[in-house]
Design a protein around this motif. Structure first.
Motif, PDB file in Angstrom:
ATOM      1  N   ALA A 376       0.829  -1.210   0.000  1.00 17.68           N
ATOM      2  CA  ALA A 376       0.000   0.000   0.000  1.00 17.68           C
ATOM      3  C   ALA A 376       0.861   1.257   0.000  1.00 17.68           C
ATOM      4  O   ALA A 376       0.533   2.240  -0.683  1.00 17.68           O
ATOM      5  N   ARG A 377       1.978   1.255   0.758  1.00 22.49           N
ATOM      6  CA  ARG A 377       2.853   2.432   0.765  1.00 22.49           C
ATOM      7  C   ARG A 377       3.461   2.674  -0.609  1.00 22.49           C
ATOM      8  O   ARG A 377       3.608   3.828  -1.039  1.00 22.49           O
ATOM      9  N   HIS A 378       3.828   1.617  -1.314  1.00 21.50           N
ATOM     10  CA  HIS A 378       4.369   1.777  -2.664  1.00 21.50           C
ATOM     11  C   HIS A 378       3.308   2.308  -3.626  1.00 21.50           C
ATOM     12  O   HIS A 378       3.593   3.198  -4.440  1.00 21.50           O
ATOM     13  N   VAL A 379       2.097   1.778  -3.537  1.00 23.59           N
ATOM     14  CA  VAL A 379       1.025   2.246  -4.430  1.00 23.59           C
ATOM     15  C   VAL A 379       0.649   3.682  -4.082  1.00 23.59           C
ATOM     16  O   VAL A 379       0.347   4.491  -4.975  1.00 23.59           O
ATOM     17  N   LEU A 380       0.640   4.020  -2.788  1.00 23.36           N
ATOM     18  CA  LEU A 380       0.366   5.400  -2.390  1.00 23.36           C
ATOM     19  C   LEU A 380       1.396   6.358  -2.976  1.00 23.36           C
ATOM     20  O   LEU A 380       1.043   7.442  -3.462  1.00 23.36           O
ATOM     21  N   GLU A 381       2.646   5.970  -2.933  1.00 22.66           N
ATOM     22  CA  GLU A 381       3.696   6.822  -3.505  1.00 22.66           C
ATOM     23  C   GLU A 381       3.520   6.951  -5.011  1.00 22.66           C
ATOM     24  O   GLU A 381       3.761   8.027  -5.582  1.00 22.66           O
ATOM     25  N   TRP A 382       3.091   5.880  -5.668  1.00 21.95           N
ATOM     26  CA  TRP A 382       2.838   5.921  -7.110  1.00 21.95           C
ATOM     27  C   TRP A 382       1.705   6.895  -7.420  1.00 21.95           C
ATOM     28  O   TRP A 382       1.796   7.713  -8.346  1.00 21.95           O
ATOM     29  N   GLN A 383       0.609   6.813  -6.669  1.00 17.89           N
ATOM     30  CA  GLN A 383      -0.520   7.718  -6.872  1.00 17.89           C
ATOM     31  C   GLN A 383      -0.165   9.153  -6.501  1.00 17.89           C
ATOM     32  O   GLN A 383      -0.668  10.111  -7.109  1.00 17.89           O
ATOM     33  N   LYS A 384       0.695   9.309  -5.502  1.00 19.07           N
ATOM     34  CA  LYS A 384       1.047  10.651  -5.022  1.00 19.07           C
ATOM     35  C   LYS A 384       1.751  11.474  -6.077  1.00 19.07           C
ATOM     36  O   LYS A 384       1.567  12.694  -6.146  1.00 19.07           O
ATOM     37  N   LYS A 385       2.551  10.838  -6.892  1.00 19.23           N
ATOM     38  CA  LYS A 385       3.284  11.569  -7.929  1.00 19.23           C
ATOM     39  C   LYS A 385       2.322  12.214  -8.922  1.00 19.23           C
ATOM     40  O   LYS A 385       2.617  13.277  -9.471  1.00 19.23           O
TER      41      LYS A 385
END
Length: 497
Positions: A376-385
């Motif tokens: 989830a942290r990796h996907v959140l960082e992906w969406q955050k960009k």
């Protein structure tokens, strides 16, 4: 480019650049105050500190850019409205959307640049800034030992003190040291009433002299039968010297890098990492299911019975004969089919197996949840960009029409309004991101909800500003209540008459 476009862009660039630089400096000062104890007094060359601040300032761009766009757009349109330039443009037949068009094109270009900067520059800046800060902090670990906090910067040890005093802050009070060098957990602990801390002249060792203390160590026997006795070694001392090797902290370049975290990856690397983590999680779940099936599944019961009979025949000389009773004579209560002296042993073994399985399930579940949170942290960082880049456009559509409505320029009202709006946006986005970290929301919901809340507000403000609607006139909102009150007043007058 037309004169109007040049005029609007020139009016926008100056407050935008000033606001952006001021926000970077403000956030950078917040970073300095947070880590000032880790940076000052360690004998680190000035260019390492300057390099750390440079990389840190790059990581602050995603937070400073939306606020700079919001504040500058309010200031520009507010100044045009305050000086009646916006009214003159509208009277000449130009709509608000025509005035905002060059700014919108620039903001779209800025959003694209923000995405490219966040995808290619910020991961590198995060990597270098975090490693520089960690290496600078570990350069003199004696300065990092703070009262009331466990210090784990020295590998294999956890050190905690109650107080640190003296001219050189090297006198310690109530020292507690856990020795983890054997990787056996908290099996060795040293407690002392006081101590003295010094670094050798070559800065290769940290020496802690302990006074009036005790050491305690659990002994783990190799034989299982001796473990129930729980042997230990305890000793008392008046003075004891412990030396910690600091060679790993002093040697080498402070720019050396370590393991990459999720905020140090770009979009492509994050996608690869998410796929790898999902595959690893799926493989672990399949392995767990296979182990459970091998232990407790009875789909191949006949095959297992055949193999057991063959094994019993082969080992007939060493094993006791198995007597099988008539299935119809067996009791429906399982334990009644065994001898009374065997029932207690069966229950104990069953409880032992059940407790072992429960502990195994608990550990497996905790490990799965941890891996899911990392995904989830990796996907959140992906969406955050993507969401931060889109937030630049959203806050522009909030700020530009709001400036045209309030018609106030300068650093007064625009600063107050923009800071309030940005605080609301930042608090909501951070709160939603935390919901995504703990998997209460999906990463898409966590990173995009704040934008989806402000976007219709920005479009509504743009529509109201383009149609010259009055939205800050309190009498406009009190008019329906005034009509209702008039109805009641007329009825009371009729009743009184």
């Amino acid at each position: 480019m037309k004169i109007l476009d040049r005029f609007v862009l020139r009016s926008f660039f100056r407050p935008f650049i000033i606001t952006f630089i001021v926000m970077i400096l403000f956030l950078l000062m917040q970073f300095v105050w947070k880590y000032i104890d880790d940076l000052v007094g360690r004998g680190v060359e000035w260019y390492y500190i300057a390099e750390l601040l440079f990389y840190t300032s790059a990581t602050l761009v995603p937070m400073a850019l939306p606020l700079a766009v919001l504040l500058s757009s309010i200031m520009v349109l507010g100044t045009l409205g305050e000086n009646y330039e916006l009214a003159a443009l509208k009277s000449s037949g130009l709509s608000l959307m025509r005035v905002m068009r060059p700014l919108f094109v620039f903001i779209c270009f800025l959003a694209l640049s923000a995405f490219l900067f966040g995808n290619y520059v910020i991961p590198i800046a995060n990597l270098h800034s975090e490693n520089l800060r960690r290496n600078i902090t570990n350069k003199k670990p004696a300065l990092s030992i703070r009262p009331g906090i466990f210090y784990t910067g020295i590998e294999g040890y956890s050190i905690k003190i109650a107080d640190k005093y003296g001219p050189n802050q090297n006198l310690l009070d109530e020292v507690l040291i856990y020795d983890h060098t054997q990787n056996n957990g908290n099996t060795k602990v040293i407690v002392a009433d006081s101590g003295k801390m010094n670094v050798t002249s070559d800065e290769q060792f940290l020496e802690i002299t302990l006074y009036n203390g005790h050491s305690y160590e659990d002994i783990i026997p190799k034989k299982r039968k001796d473990r129930d006795n729980k042997p230990f070694v305890s000793s008392a001392f008046e003075e004891s010297l412990i030396r910690f090797n600091l060679g790993d902290f002093q040697a080498g370049d402070l720019r050396k890098t370590g393991r990459k975290e999720f905020d140090m990856l770009n979009v492509r690397q994050l996608s690869v990492a998410v796929d790898s983590l999902n595959d690893l999680l799926a493989n672990q779940q399949q392995e767990f299911a296979r182990q459970m099936v091998d232990k407790y599944a009875y789909a191949d019961l006949e095959e297992k019975e055949r193999l057991a009979e063959e094994s019993a025949v082969e080992n007939d000389s060493t094993q006791k004969a198995v007597i099988k009773g008539d299935p119809e004579s067996l009791s429906p209560h399982l334990l009644e089919n065994f001898a009374p002296e065997m029932r207690s042993r069966i229950l104990q073994n069953s409880l032992r197996i059940a407790r072992g399985n429960r502990a195994y399930f608990t550990n497996a579940s905790a490990q799965y949840n941890w891996r899911k949170m990392m995904i989830a942290r990796h996907v959140l960082e992906w969406q955050k960009k993507f969401s931060i880049s889109f937030a630049v456009i959203v806050l522009f559509f909030v700020g530009a029409p709001l400036g045209a409505i309030i018609r106030k320029g300068g650093m007064g009202m625009p600063v107050v309004v923009s800071v309030f709006i940005f605080i609301v946006y930042h608090v909501t986005s951070f709160s939603f991101e935390k919901l995504g970290r703990f998997m209460y929301w999906t990463p898409f919901q966590a990173m995009w909800t704040a934008n989806f809340i402000l976007l219709p507000i920005g479009l509504w403000l743009t529509y109201k500003s383009a149609t010259d609607s009055v939205i800050f006139n309190i009498e406009l909102y009190l008019k329906p209540f005034q009509k209702i009150s008039d109805i009641f007043v007329r009825r009371f007058k009729k009743l009184g008459s």
